[in-house]
Design an enzyme around this catalytic site. Sequence first.
Site, short mmCIF file in Angstrom:
data_model
loop_
_atom_site.label_atom_id
_atom_site.label_comp_id
_atom_site.label_asym_id
_atom_site.label_seq_id
_atom_site.Cartn_x
_atom_site.Cartn_y
_atom_site.Cartn_z
N MET D 143 30.19 36.49 31.02
CA MET D 143 29.11 37.23 31.65
C MET D 143 29.68 38.31 32.57
O MET D 143 30.45 38.01 33.47
CB MET D 143 28.21 36.30 32.47
N TYR D 146 26.87 41.36 37.41
CA TYR D 146 26.88 42.52 38.32
C TYR D 146 25.54 42.66 39.02
O TYR D 146 24.68 43.42 38.59
CB TYR D 146 27.12 43.80 37.51
N ALA D 176 33.03 34.27 34.18
CA ALA D 176 32.26 35.21 35.00
C ALA D 176 33.16 36.39 35.35
O ALA D 176 34.21 36.21 35.96
CB ALA D 176 31.80 34.53 36.28
N LYS D 177 32.74 37.57 34.95
CA LYS D 177 33.46 38.79 35.32
C LYS D 177 32.74 39.37 36.53
O LYS D 177 31.57 39.75 36.43
CB LYS D 177 33.44 39.77 34.15
N VAL D 178 33.44 39.39 37.67
CA VAL D 178 32.80 39.88 38.90
C VAL D 178 33.69 40.94 39.55
O VAL D 178 34.91 40.96 39.36
CB VAL D 178 32.55 38.73 39.91
#
Lengths: 264, 264, 264, 264, 264
Positions: D143, D146, D176-178
Site C-alpha cells: 500500500m 499517503y 506499507a510505503k510511507v
Amino acid sequence: MIPIDDTPLCRDGKVLILAYDHGLEHGPVDFDEVPESADPERTFEAATHPAVTSIAVQKGIAEAYYPSYEDDLDLLMKLNGTSNLWMGEPDSAVNCTVEQAYDIGASSVGFTLYGGSNNEIEMAEEFATAQKDARDYELPVVMWSYPRGQGLKNDTAPGTIAYAARLALELGADVAKVKFPGSQSAMEQAVRMAGPTKVVMSGGSKTSDRAFLEDVKETIDAGGKGLAVGRNVWQREDPTRILDALEQVIFEEASVDEALAAAE
Amino acid sequence: MIPIDDTPLCRDGKVLILAYDHGLEHGPVDFDEVPESADPERTFEAATHPAVTSIAVQKGIAEAYYPSYEDDLDLLMKLNGTSNLWMGEPDSAVNCTVEQAYDIGASSVGFTLYGGSNNEIEMAEEFATAQKDARDYELPVVMWSYPRGQGLKNDTAPGTIAYAARLALELGADVAKVKFPGSQSAMEQAVRMAGPTKVVMSGGSKTSDRAFLEDVKETIDAGGKGLAVGRNVWQREDPTRILDALEQVIFEEASVDEALAAAE
Amino acid sequence: MIPIDDTPLCRDGKVLILAYDHGLEHGPVDFDEVPESADPERTFEAATHPAVTSIAVQKGIAEAYYPSYEDDLDLLMKLNGTSNLWMGEPDSAVNCTVEQAYDIGASSVGFTLYGGSNNEIEMAEEFATAQKDARDYELPVVMWSYPRGQGLKNDTAPGTIAYAARLALELGADVAKVKFPGSQSAMEQAVRMAGPTKVVMSGGSKTSDRAFLEDVKETIDAGGKGLAVGRNVWQREDPTRILDALEQVIFEEASVDEALAAAE
Amino acid sequence: MIPIDDTPLCRDGKVLILAYDHGLEHGPVDFDEVPESADPERTFEAATHPAVTSIAVQKGIAEAYYPSYEDDLDLLMKLNGTSNLWMGEPDSAVNCTVEQAYDIGASSVGFTLYGGSNNEIEMAEEFATAQKDARDYELPVVMWSYPRGQGLKNDTAPGTIAYAARLALELGADVAKVKFPGSQSAMEQAVRMAGPTKVVMSGGSKTSDRAFLEDVKETIDAGGKGLAVGRNVWQREDPTRILDALEQVIFEEASVDEALAAAE
Amino acid sequence: MIPIDDTPLCRDGKVLILAYDHGLEHGPVDFDEVPESADPERTFEAATHPAVTSIAVQKGIAEAYYPSYEDDLDLLMKLNGTSNLWMGEPDSAVNCTVEQAYDIGASSVGFTLYGGSNNEIEMAEEFATAQKDARDYELPVVMWSYPRGQGLKNDTAPGTIAYAARLALELGADVAKVKFPGSQSAMEQAVRMAGPTKVVMSGGSKTSDRAFLEDVKETIDAGGKGLAVGRNVWQREDPTRILDALEQVIFEEASVDEALAAAE
C-alpha cells in the site's frame, strides 16, 4: 401484470394489508401511545384476523416472526424502506432482494416509489429490477406510490394521487397503494387511471373509527379494492374491533354504520 | 434472524465482544496512554479470557493474528470501517466481504450503520448485502447501530438509542450494538424496541472501573445481553482484571460491588 | 443496424407508431379532454387500424393489455421513461430490459436520449447497453432523440433536429424519432443526416387535422419514413378518422386534401 | 497477510522497490534534468542491480518492457494511479486488475490509498477488492499509504505517518510505503503501528546522496524493511552508484559513511 | 502492448486513420461546407485509398456501412464519444463494447481520454476496461489523448502534448493520437515520452494543403508514425488528392513539395 385474484394477496378480489414497518420509517415514537404495539407479535396476532390478507413488514421482522406464523398468515415483504433521521430529497434503501423475500416465505412484495423526488429516476430503476425479479418468482408487486419531494406542494391533491395510481400501472405494479385524495370522486379518478392495477388506500395516521371507515368506504365505493393499514389498526387498544369493521366495509359491502354496529 | 444462542457469538445467551478496530477508526492516538496496546497480540491475549465470546477486528488484523489464535478465540470480522481523517457526512468503507471473512475463520460479522447520516441509504443497502451473504454462510450479524450526522443533535438521547435498536431489528441484525443511553430505563426501552435482536452496550471511551461497570450492570438489568468493549479493556494496564469483573456482571448476575471485589 | 424493412416495425418501408406512454410522462392531465382516453384499451383498439405498424407503451401497460392484442398488434416496448413531477436536468429511468421486453412479446424497442442534457453521458451509455441487447434479440431500436437541457435554447431549431437525427445514426438506432423542425427543408436536412436510419416525426401536442397532416406530409416529402404519434390520435374523439388520413399520407403518398377527403 | 519473506518481493526479509510511474503521476517534467530517464529501458536496466527486489510500474510500461526483463526482474504492478492535471480531492484510477497484473507476470501488486481524502471511502473499497483478488492469486500487496486531502495540513507529521502505517495493517496490506516522518523515532512509531506489515520508506524528491541515505538508514534502524524509491535513483546520472550504497544500508546494515565509501 | 506492426492498423509500421465521428462529436455543422460529406459512404469510399490503413467511426456508422466495405477497409471502432450539446467538465460516453466492436468486424479500437478533466479518473477506469478487453480480443488500442478541462489553459502546449503521449504509454495504449504541439521539436519530445507507443498526429480543423502537410511532415520527421485525420480530408472537395499527398509524406518520406507535386 399477473392475475393476482388467484394469489394469496387477495381474497374475493379484495385486499387488506396490515402494514407494520413504522419502527423503521417513523421510529419508536409511533409506539408511544400503545406501548405494547412495539412488540411485533401483537400485530402478527392481529393479522390472523380473517379479514387480513397479508402482513407487510421489513426483512428483519419477517425473519424473526414469520416462521411462527407461516401457516396462519401471508407475508408481503416490503423490499425498501428507511428511517426518518436523515435529511434530503426522499429516497429509500433496498433492504431485501426478491429472492431473499421468496426464501423467507413471502407471497407478495412491496416497494415504495417517491415519484417527484429528485431521486425518482434511481428509485424507478430499483423498482424495475424488483418488479422483474418478482415476475420470475411469480410474486405480486404492491407499489407504495407516494409522490413527494422538492417539486410537490400537496401530496394528497387529487391530481397527484391520480398520477400516483397511473405510475403504478405504467411501471408494472399489480397493486397501487395511494393516500386517500380527500373524496370519493377523486379516488374514482385514481382508480380509473390505474386501469387493471388494483388501488388500495393507505391507512395513514390514526383517526376516529368513523372518520377512518368513511374514507375506506368511499375508496371501496370508488372501485378501490381495499386497504393497506398500519397505525389505524395497531395503534388502537383493540385491533380486532376495527378489523371486524373493516371486514364488513371491504368484503361485505356494508355501510359504515353497519360496520360500526357489527364491530361493537 | 438465526438462533444465535447456539452460535459461538454467545455463551449462555450472553455476549462479550472485545473490539479492537480503533487503530483504523481513531488512529494511533488511542494507544498513547498504554503504548503496548498498539500491539494487536496483547488484545488477542486478553481475548483468551473465558469471559470474552469474540474478538472484533478488521480484515488486516484478522489475517495477521487470528491464525495463531483460531483454536482459542472466536472471530467477529468487522466488515466496514474507516479512518477519522476525512471530512463529510458519516460513512464507512466496506473492507471485507462475508466470503472473505468466512475464509479467514470468522464465526460472526459486524457492520456499522450510521442511521441519520446523509449516507444512510447507501450504508443500509451495503448492510443488506452483507446480511444476505451472512445468512448464506450462517454467520450471525452484529450491527454497530450509531445514529449520527447532520440531522442529529444528540447521539445518545434515549429516543435515538431506541431508534438505533429498532433499526437493527427491522433490517435483520441478530445483535444491536448501541451506546448507553444514560439510564437503565432508557436501555429498557431500547431492549424492548429490539425485540428478539439482542442488545449489547457499546463500551465507549475509557472511564473508571465503577462507572463503567455500573453502565454494564444497568444494561444487563435492562435486559441487554452484554457488551462490545474496546478501550475500557485494552486501555487499562491490566485488561484481565476488568474482564474478571465483567464476567461477574454479565454472566454471573453479580452486583457491581461483588464484581469489583472478585476482580481484586 | 439491421434490415428493418423486413421486421414488423415497418410496412412497405414506412412506420406508423401509435405511442401511449403519456400517463407516465405527462400524467393524467393528458386525458382530461377525452376522459375515455385514460383507458389503455381504447388506444389498443385504435392501434388495430391497418395503418398502425406498432403500439408503443411502457412495461406495465404492455403486461396488462398486450396479451389480449398480441395476434393483432405489434408491440414496441418503450424501455425508459419518467414522470414530469421532479426537477433537474432531463433524465429518464430504464424501466424495462430488452430481455423482459422480448419475453412480453415486443418486436421492437424504444429509448429516449436527451442529447444536451447534463445527463447525456449516462443516458447514452444506457442506450448503448439497450442497443447491444436489442441486437442480440434481433429487435429494431427506435431512438426518441430529443435534445433538451441547460445548454439548449430551442429544441426544434433545424440545427438541433439535424443533430438529433445524426445522434441516432452514430449511436446505432434503426429509427430516429424527432420533433418536426418547422419546415420540409429542415426535415430534409435531418433525413440526410440520419443516412440509412429512418426518420419519423414525433406527433407532438394536439393540433388541427390539417395542420398536423401538413407536417406529416412535409416529413414524408422530405424523405421521412413516417410518424410516431400519440396525442394527435388518441386525444381526438375519433382516432380512426385521423388514422385513415395518416394512412393516405404515409402509405399512399396522398396529398393532405386527398387524405382529409378520404377520412370524411 | 501472507508470509511475504518467501515471495520475490523480499530478499532476506528486506525490500527495495524501484518505482517508475512518475510519467503518469507527475508527467514528463520529472525527466527534464536527466532526459534519458524518460526511456523506461534505462530504469529497467538499473533494476537489474542485485539490490533491487522489484520494479514498480503501471500496466502500459509493464506490457511494453517487462517481457524483455522477466528473467532478470520481479515486477510489482502498480494497480492504480493518475495524472496531476486535474483538480479536486485526491483520488486515483484503477488502471489494472490483479488478474491482468498476474497475466503480465507480476509477482506483487501496489495500490495507493489517500487516507484523509474525501474519496477515502471509495479508494478503500477499491483497495479491498484488489487485496482480496491478490490473496486469490497469492500476490503480496504494497500500500502506497499517503494521507492527503482537505482535512490534512501536514502529510509527513509523525502522527500522520503512524496512522498511515496502521491503515496498511488494518486494511490488509503486506507492505506499507510511507513518507519519511522526519526522524528515526517517528519512523519507529510508524513501524510499531504497522505490526507485522513491513514498513518501507518512500524515496521522495531528489536530494543529496548523504541526506537520502541518512533517511534510509534511520528507517532501517527504526525497524523499517527497506525502501521504495524512484527519483532518488533514476534522476541521478548514475543510478548504479546509489543502488550500491542502498544495498549496503538496507541489506548489509552498513553505516551511511560505509555505504558512501562502498559506492565510490 | 502488442506487436501492432503485424496488425491491420499499420502498414510498413505507419498509420493513417481516416476518422469520421464528427457527426457525433461536433454535429452536422461540420458538413456545412461540403454538404455531401454528411454521407458516410463518401468517406468510406475515400478510405479505400491505399494510403488509408483504417477508418474510425462510431458503432452506428460501422453497423450501417462497414458490411459493404469489409473486404476493402479495416475498421477502427471508436468506443466512446459524445455530442457537444451539453455543459460541464469534459467526458465521453462508452457507446460500444470491445466485444461488440469485434463482432462488427473491427480490427482495432479507439478511446478518448480527457486527461486533466475532473472526470479523468472515471474515464481512465473505462479505458482500463476497454484496454483489457482489447487484449483479450487481440485488437490494438488507439488512445485519443486530449488533455482538456478546468485545470488546463492550453491544450496544445508542448508540455501538455508530451504528457498526453506519456499517458498513452503508461496506461497501455498501442497508439497515441495527439494534437500537433506547434513544432517538430515539441513533437519529438512527445514521441520520446511515448516510447514504443506509436504517436500519430491528430488532423484538427481544416487548413491549407501546405500548412497541413507541413505539420504532418514534421510529425513524421519527429518520429511520429502517421496521422489520424478527418476534416482535413473529407472537408476537401477532393479527398483523394490530399490522400495522395499524405501517402507521399507518411509512407514515402517525401518532402511537402514532392507530395504536393505528386498530388497535382
